[in-house]
Scaffold this motif. Structure first.
Motif, PDB file in Angstrom:
ATOM      1  N   VAL A  55       0.855  -1.192   0.000  1.00 56.98           N
ATOM      2  CA  VAL A  55       0.000   0.000   0.000  1.00 56.98           C
ATOM      3  C   VAL A  55       0.891   1.243   0.000  1.00 56.98           C
ATOM      4  O   VAL A  55       2.072   1.177   0.344  1.00 56.98           O
ATOM      5  N   PRO A  56       0.352   2.402  -0.392  1.00 61.18           N
ATOM      6  CA  PRO A  56       1.115   3.647  -0.272  1.00 61.18           C
ATOM      7  C   PRO A  56       1.488   3.909   1.182  1.00 61.18           C
ATOM      8  O   PRO A  56       0.707   3.621   2.090  1.00 61.18           O
ATOM      9  N   TRP A  57       2.669   4.466   1.409  1.00 62.69           N
ATOM     10  CA  TRP A  57       3.119   4.722   2.764  1.00 62.69           C
ATOM     11  C   TRP A  57       4.083   5.895   2.782  1.00 62.69           C
ATOM     12  O   TRP A  57       4.638   6.273   1.763  1.00 62.69           O
ATOM     13  N   ARG A  58       4.264   6.461   3.953  1.00 62.63           N
ATOM     14  CA  ARG A  58       5.285   7.478   4.138  1.00 62.63           C
ATOM     15  C   ARG A  58       5.769   7.402   5.584  1.00 62.63           C
ATOM     16  O   ARG A  58       5.033   6.964   6.474  1.00 62.63           O
ATOM     17  N   ALA A  59       7.011   7.794   5.817  1.00 59.73           N
ATOM     18  CA  ALA A  59       7.595   7.749   7.146  1.00 59.73           C
ATOM     19  C   ALA A  59       8.351   9.039   7.409  1.00 59.73           C
ATOM     20  O   ALA A  59       9.029   9.558   6.516  1.00 59.73           O
TER      21      ALA A  59
END
Length: 412
Positions: A62-66
């Motif tokens: 899935v799309p993600w960001r950190a």
């Protein structure tokens, strides 16, 4: 199609598998299509002398960001989206540097995990790997010890002008005219966070995108309508690739790959269809992950439970499987005639997720093997690629004639 979810932090754009230490406080990647993922397993544990590592196993990419934040020090992971049902935050947290974990829904369509840190830290590496066969994904992120000033310099909420816009929805194409040309969806494997096989500086994702563009042009000149699941180096979930074919009311779905093996020598093209023993699992996955109006083109199963959906998909596959196998046979013949050779076992079956559309003839073509020098050279040769594309076109031509002749015998 797919859109890139870009993250800009501290003036640096990030959309990659990982970074060198301290290059940015944010990492990101996205898939423009795909459903909700489930957390399968997760753990935060010590890494090295004073670092920490967070590993999350998900049911799909899935799309993600950190990114990191200060006051207090914490790591933030946003997903679109993850079902945290059953997650035990206390059991997952085994790292001295992580004082607490919490997770849950963040906003409509988005989920969030927050790791409270006991000391200043920065993101060292972050990346997601997606299994081509199962569709499951593993996100691994490592944190390195830093001074308070270093963490502050690399922290902050990434800004994106589209963050507050509603997610784009693909619209199903109108019903096709009986005399319309075949609509073919080409699926260049991997992309973005998932480069696929790699050899001598060449990545499967890039080679297949180049070949897909060549093949698209050849097929369009032959009169076919061609769409692509991606036309850039971006990540598209396996479910998203199949969903795009459904949304477009595709007549054919062709996934393109170039594998590598660690031992032995493999050479030549191979064409896969969905294994019969994988059909039940594929049906269950579709029923679980997709809206009921997205499983079979033209049929709304919104009021149906999983058992009804599975039966209807099995019936669709009963009619559709022979068409996929016929397509595979014709493709092997066309490729052999065009380039002179194929793999010694060119027709195979497997449980690849991208082959699970119940009502669209689907094949996965291993165009060659990056682990074999000759195949790798071929994939970089425009003349050879043109021959391979012509062979695939000839196989589709022959299949279309055969399929039309048998159309009246199929269940309507």
């Amino acid at each position: 199609m797919s859109s890139i979810f870009r993250i800009i932090a501290a003036g640096v754009f990030c959309a990659m598998l990982g970074t060198t230490p301290g290059t940015s406080g944010a990492q990101a990647q996205s898939a423009g299509l795909g459903g909700q993922a489930r957390l399968l397993d997760g753990v935060a544990e010590d890494h090295g002398r004073s670092g920490a590592e967070l590993t999350l196993d998900l049911s799909q990419g899935v799309p993600w960001r950190a990114f990191t934040l200060t006051d207090p020090a914490r790591l933030v992971l946003d997903f679109r989206e993850v079902d945290w049902t059953g997650a035990d935050a206390a059991a997952m947290d085994r790292a001295e540097a992580v004082s607490a974990l919490r997770m849950g829904p963040f906003r409509s369509g988005w989920s969030r995990l927050v790791a409270e840190l006991s000391q200043p830290m920065i993101i060292d590496k972050a990346g997601m790997k997606v299994s081509e066969e199962t569709g499951t994904a593993t996100l691994r992120l490592t944190l390195a010890e830093a001074s308070a000033a270093e963490m502050a310099a690399h922290s902050g909420v990434p800004r994106d002008p589209r963050w507050d816009l509603p997610p784009a929805k693909a619209k199903a194409a109108p019903l096709r005219n009986p005399g319309a040309p075949l609509r073919i969806v080409l699926d260049p494997g991997h992309g973005g966070i998932d480069p696929g096989a790699q050899r001598d500086g060449h990545a499967e994702a890039n080679l297949m995108l180049t070949f897909a563009r060549d093949l698209r042009d050849v097929l369009r000149r032959a009169g076919y309508e061609v769409l692509m699941t991606r036309d850039a180096d971006v990540f598209v979930s396996l479910e998203g690739r199949v969903a795009l074919a459904h949304d477009a009311r595709a007549d054919l779905f062709i996934s393109l790959h170039a594998d590598a093996i660690e031992q032995g020598i493999a050479h030549g093209a191979t064409v896969y269809t969905l294994a019969e023993d994988a059909s039940d699992a594929a049906s269950a996955a579709l029923a679980e992950r997709h809206d009921r109006d997205d499983i079979l083109a033209g049929l709304d199963l919104s009021g149906s439970d999983d058992r009804v959906a599975n039966v209807l998909m099995d019936l669709a596959r009963l009619d559709n499987a022979p068409r996929g196998k016929a397509l595979a046979r014709q493709l092997v013949s066309g490729i052999r005639n065009a380039v002179g050779q194929v793999h010694k076992r060119p027709l195979r079956q497997a449980g690849f997720s991208v082959l699970k559309a119940a009502d669209i003839p689907s094949v996965l073509i291993e165009v060659g093997f990056l682990s074999t020098a000759e195949d790798l050279n071929h994939l970089q040769d425009p003349a050879w690629r043109a021959g391979m594309a012509a062979g695939i076109r000839d196989g589709i031509d022959a299949w279309a004639i055969e399929d039309e002749a048998l159309a009246r015998l199929r269940r309507q």
